[in-house]
Write a protein that holds these residues in place. Sequence first.
Motif, mmCIF file in Angstrom:
data_model
loop_
_atom_site.group_PDB
_atom_site.id
_atom_site.type_symbol
_atom_site.label_atom_id
_atom_site.label_comp_id
_atom_site.label_asym_id
_atom_site.label_seq_id
_atom_site.Cartn_x
_atom_site.Cartn_y
_atom_site.Cartn_z
ATOM 1 N N GLU A 21 -16.527 -5.435 -0.787
ATOM 2 C CA GLU A 21 -15.148 -5.842 -1.011
ATOM 3 C C GLU A 21 -14.719 -5.643 -2.465
ATOM 4 O OE1 GLU A 21 -17.343 -9.915 -0.746
ATOM 5 O OE2 GLU A 21 -17.597 -7.878 0.006
ATOM 6 N N GLU A 26 -15.429 -2.811 -4.077
ATOM 7 C CA GLU A 26 -15.355 -1.381 -4.341
ATOM 8 C C GLU A 26 -13.994 -0.994 -4.921
ATOM 9 O OE1 GLU A 26 -16.756 2.709 -2.113
ATOM 10 O OE2 GLU A 26 -15.897 1.098 -0.888
ATOM 11 N N ASP A 27 -12.921 -1.560 -4.368
ATOM 12 C CA ASP A 27 -11.592 -1.266 -4.883
ATOM 13 C C ASP A 27 -11.334 -1.923 -6.239
ATOM 14 O OD1 ASP A 27 -10.998 0.285 -2.707
ATOM 15 O OD2 ASP A 27 -9.963 -1.311 -1.615
ATOM 16 N N HIS A 28 -12.200 -2.842 -6.639
ATOM 17 C CA HIS A 28 -12.073 -3.489 -7.943
ATOM 18 C C HIS A 28 -12.827 -2.714 -9.030
ATOM 19 C CE1 HIS A 28 -10.499 -7.537 -6.505
ATOM 20 N NE2 HIS A 28 -10.800 -6.915 -5.376
ATOM 21 N N ARG A 29 -13.684 -1.777 -8.616
ATOM 22 C CA ARG A 29 -14.482 -1.053 -9.606
ATOM 23 C C ARG A 29 -13.627 -0.323 -10.653
ATOM 24 N NH1 ARG A 29 -17.265 4.004 -7.964
ATOM 25 N NH2 ARG A 29 -17.622 2.859 -6.020
ATOM 26 N N LEU A 68 0.822 -1.214 0.000
ATOM 27 C CA LEU A 68 0.000 0.000 0.000
ATOM 28 C C LEU A 68 0.856 1.264 0.000
ATOM 29 C CD1 LEU A 68 -2.794 -1.043 2.524
ATOM 30 C CD2 LEU A 68 -2.979 -0.872 0.034
ATOM 31 N N ASN A 124 -3.933 1.994 -6.258
ATOM 32 C CA ASN A 124 -4.879 0.876 -6.176
ATOM 33 C C ASN A 124 -4.158 -0.375 -6.677
ATOM 34 O OD1 ASN A 124 -6.928 -1.051 -6.546
ATOM 35 N ND2 ASN A 124 -8.437 0.496 -7.086
ATOM 36 N N ASN A 149 -5.106 -3.234 -7.250
ATOM 37 C CA ASN A 149 -5.827 -4.008 -8.257
ATOM 38 C C ASN A 149 -5.484 -3.585 -9.683
ATOM 39 O OD1 ASN A 149 -7.632 -5.697 -6.510
ATOM 40 N ND2 ASN A 149 -8.307 -3.689 -5.818
#
Length: 570
Positions: free
Chosen positions: A244, A246-249, A148, A194, A196
């Motif tokens: 969970e 949301e960060d993949h959107r 992170l 991010n 992802n």
Amino acid sequence: MSAVDFTSSKAPDSAPSNFIRQEIDADIAAGKLPQGAVITRFPPEPNGYLHIGHAKSICLNFGIARDYPNARCHLRFDDTNPSRERAHFMERIKEDVRWLGFDWGDRLRHASDYFDDLYGYAKRLIESGHAYVCSLSQEEIRSSRGTLTEAGRDSPWRDRPPEQSLDLFRRMCAGEFEEGAHVLRAKIDMASPNINLRDPVIYRIMHAPHPLTGRKWSVYPMYDFAQALSDAIERVTHSLCTLEFEDHRPLYDWFLRTLEIPSPPRQIEFSRLNLTHSVMSKRLLTHLVEQGHVSGWTDPRMPTIAGMRRRGFPPEALRDFCARIGMTKKDNIVELELLENCVREACEPIAPRAMAVLRPLRLVIENFPPDRREDLVAPNHPNDPSLGTRELPFTREVFIERDDFMEDPPAKFHRFAPGKEVRLRYAWLVTCTDVVRDPKTGEVVEIRGIHDPDSRGGNSPDGRKVRGTVHWVSARFGVPARVRLYDRLFHEAAPSPDPQALGGQINPASLEEIDDCILEPSLARVPPGALFQFERSGYFVADSEDHAPDSPVFNRTVSLRDTWGRKRGR
């Protein structure tokens, strides 16, 4: 039961309002629906049974399709990992959705239906320089992704020419390489905050046979890639998923934008369901099953829809529960007591009454003739005459609950005790006159009494007050049965998510089996799945797997009151 119609052209007045429906309403008002209708989907992975959290998603997606004009909801299996997926799970998932009261009509889909299309999309990404074949190992990819606070490192294969990546990808698909030799990664940004978006894997080699496509494919798409493009292929307007993702959107949107998908779906996240004394992780539920901590996916202690169905939870109770907890953007934990209260409210108007003695103690009524039988009449439901009545054979010897007798009772004990008069439900007033003990152990094995012959129906002929009423079953005509008393699977409200710790957290009182119960004769030969209220005991259901007419097995669905909360002093 019949399925809920979700094709109506008008939203009912009772349709719940929440932030998701408000977003959909805004999209409709802005003319953002290219097909002129809302399209949702429920996309379960067929690698286990559905649980109560999935019920929340089912009610959301199919409920929206029910309530909006011309809307529809697809049932789409995310069958992209053949190493864990089974056709059996697909069938059980379909059964669960139908049992909850919803139907997908002709809109059954599978991600595998689109494998050719997804393969074509992947080649387009390679050709446009937005994807490459990476030959790092899984561990090397993981270690190079960064943290992170630290950016990731570029793969040495990141600048592999598109022609070479295309050739390798075709050979991956042809099965030329071992698993792990290569993966296909999207080329996005290894320095993105991010994680992802740090060149995620979008295809991997797998040689396991697929339950639907067999061995046609040796490469399978990852979830994020398959989900975004499957939604686009089906022209889904609103992709509703838990927080969970949301960060993949941003990755979901990147695929759609980079591939220039017209009228792309919109992803909206909502909080997942967390239930006390339960675990909602498919991984943890699978561990419980595989390690033998429960009897299987349908164990009535499990939070699976199939387990709750076997335990006797009506589908109306689950739908009511999902409506009550609503939709939020913030994760929270819902108390199991709320679900149990929904179950009680759903069972009360539909469950016929019956008498069952779980821990029998023989009562001999000495002034009742030994060969006499009196057929008493009792209502099947105190508030619904349409459910009719039943006959209760009364004889000299009956069974009562062992807990309904005390030799030296406290002041407010209003059941059987030496010299104490008690009302037998629907029958007579009986006074306890004697106690019979086992000569070896001293245990009370039988009590004796006399009945007031003028008190038939349990009425006091001279107006004397008799405060205690107990249930009973004829010793001659009672039906022997096994009863299972279920309680919370985990003693702690928030079990540890460590799989190795799960077994030690199981509530030792989560299952109690009683083999010598006695049921009233009206319960003889009832079918599996039949639901009853055992008077003064709780709601019980004939077990769907082990119950047989000549060998009854009943599961306790829920107690009549929140006994767990009372134990904790609530």
